[in-house]
Write an enzyme that holds these catalytic residues in place. Structure first.
Site, mmCIF file in Angstrom:
data_model
loop_
_atom_site.group_PDB
_atom_site.id
_atom_site.type_symbol
_atom_site.label_atom_id
_atom_site.label_comp_id
_atom_site.label_asym_id
_atom_site.label_seq_id
_atom_site.Cartn_x
_atom_site.Cartn_y
_atom_site.Cartn_z
ATOM 1 C CG HIS A 186 55.015 67.647 53.562
ATOM 2 N ND1 HIS A 186 54.267 68.520 52.788
ATOM 3 C CD2 HIS A 186 56.251 67.606 52.990
ATOM 4 C CE1 HIS A 186 55.009 68.991 51.809
ATOM 5 N NE2 HIS A 186 56.222 68.456 51.902
ATOM 6 C CE1 TYR A 231 59.062 63.205 46.653
ATOM 7 C CE2 TYR A 231 59.026 64.969 45.033
ATOM 8 C CZ TYR A 231 58.745 64.506 46.304
ATOM 9 O OH TYR A 231 58.159 65.329 47.221
ATOM 10 C CG HIS A 287 57.857 70.552 42.786
ATOM 11 N ND1 HIS A 287 58.355 69.265 42.796
ATOM 12 C CD2 HIS A 287 57.420 70.789 44.053
ATOM 13 C CE1 HIS A 287 58.231 68.756 44.007
ATOM 14 N NE2 HIS A 287 57.666 69.656 44.791
ATOM 15 C CE LYS A 338 55.970 75.674 49.757
ATOM 16 N NZ LYS A 338 57.344 75.195 50.025
#
Length: 322
Positions: A263, A298, A289, A195
């Site tokens: 995903h 997580y 991230h 991203k």
């Protein structure tokens, strides 16, 4: 982003010019995806349409600078009355704040009302990883032996899923790999674009290398080095929906919940690494991230899993519940 969406902007010319500049910054400076840019643009257009009715005239930059938190809250209430959930409202507010920050940076005025309004609260949902044995079954070509699919197609899907679970890739990242970037035996590193156009390197474990090599050996097409690694039945780029449909078929056969998606294999990658002592900062880098807080969710998944195991199997827990 279409020109039509900009021409129909319900605002004065100075706001339209600022809007064009903002969208250009999102696309070319921040390098957001076209879908994200379009979503942000739509949210601001909807707000400006509301403001036109709210003020009785198209808004100017001076009008934006004169907004109060009450005006912004009125808009949020208007959107909630239309049935929007908190997550969509939060995204809309984020879009308007982004637009306001651009106005301030480019000297077009301070629209501070957006920053003064609290974001809607969103119930936090934890990622739903797939248990390790089930994840391995999804990657096993033999799981789909009963399907009327060509062997190379089964090997292709298994290789894509191996990249999601073995490297923690998003499906878009796996399908963006070129033939030259294929992690075959002897190639233990891959580089992907995540991203925001950010590049990151990831180790490719032998199981991933073997799955990709098996696919390449069976693939009936001559793949160009600069072309896609994964192709569809006619040799064109593989559509992610094909992989999603394959997982849906296996999900039924394995008795897995609807949350077992491609995903979810990425979630499984992170959760299983963490449960085996993986470092949170390293997992953040592997997942791509931008913020450690995104990865920290997580730790909650792992804690919830341990609590469930304790509740199910610990003698004192069973006695208390009885």
């Amino acid at each position: 982003m279409s020109d039509r969406s900009i021409v129909l902007l319900p605002a004065e010319a100075d706001v339209e010019a600022a809007y064009r500049d903002w969208l250009s910054g999102l696309a070319h400076e921040r390098r957001l995806s076209p879908n994200t840019v379009e979503s942000y643009a739509r949210d601001v257009r909807i707000f400006l349409a509301f403001l036109q009715n709210h003020l009785g005239k198209p808004a100017s930059l001076a009008d934006l600078a004169g907004l109060t938190p009450r005006d912004v809250r009125a808009f949020l209430a208007f959107r909630r009355a239309d049935g929007l959930v908190s997550r969509s409202l939060m995204r809309g507010l984020a879009a308007m704040r982004s637009f306001a920050r651009r106005l301030a940076r480019t000297g077009r005025g301070e629209a501070s009302a957006f920053a003064a309004v609290r974001s809607p609260k969103i119930p936090r949902s934890l990622p739903k990883p797939i248990a390790a044995p089930a994840a391995k079954r999804l990657l096993d070509v033999e799981t789909r032996d009963g399907e009327e699919r060509e062997a190379w197609v089964l090997a292709r899907d298994a290789a894509v899923l191996a990249l999601l679970y073995g490297c923690g890739l998003r499906i878009s990242e796996a399908l963006s790999l070129t033939r030259a970037e294929a992690p075959v035996p002897g190639v233990d590193l891959i580089e992907v674009t995540g991203k925001g156009g950010k590049r990151r390197q990831l180790p490719a474990i032998p199981a991933v290398q073997a799955a990709v090599a098996d696919y390449l050996q069976q693939c009936p097409y001559a793949l160009k080095d600069s072309g896609p690694l994964f192709v569809g039945a006619k040799g064109g780029p593989l559509n992610p929906r094909i992989v999603q449909a394959a997982v849906a078929r296996m999900r039924g056969g394995l008795g897995l919940p609807d949350s077992a998606t491609p995903h979810a294999l990425r979630h499984s990658f992170a959760t299983h690494l963490l449960s085996r002592g993986g470092d949170l900062r390293t997992i953040q880098e592997l997942l791509g991230h931008a913020s450690l807080s995104t990865t920290q969710i997580y730790t909650e998944v792992d804690a919830a899993r341990l609590a469930a195991i304790h509740q199910a199997f610990h003698p004192r827990a069973r006695a208390a519940s009885g």
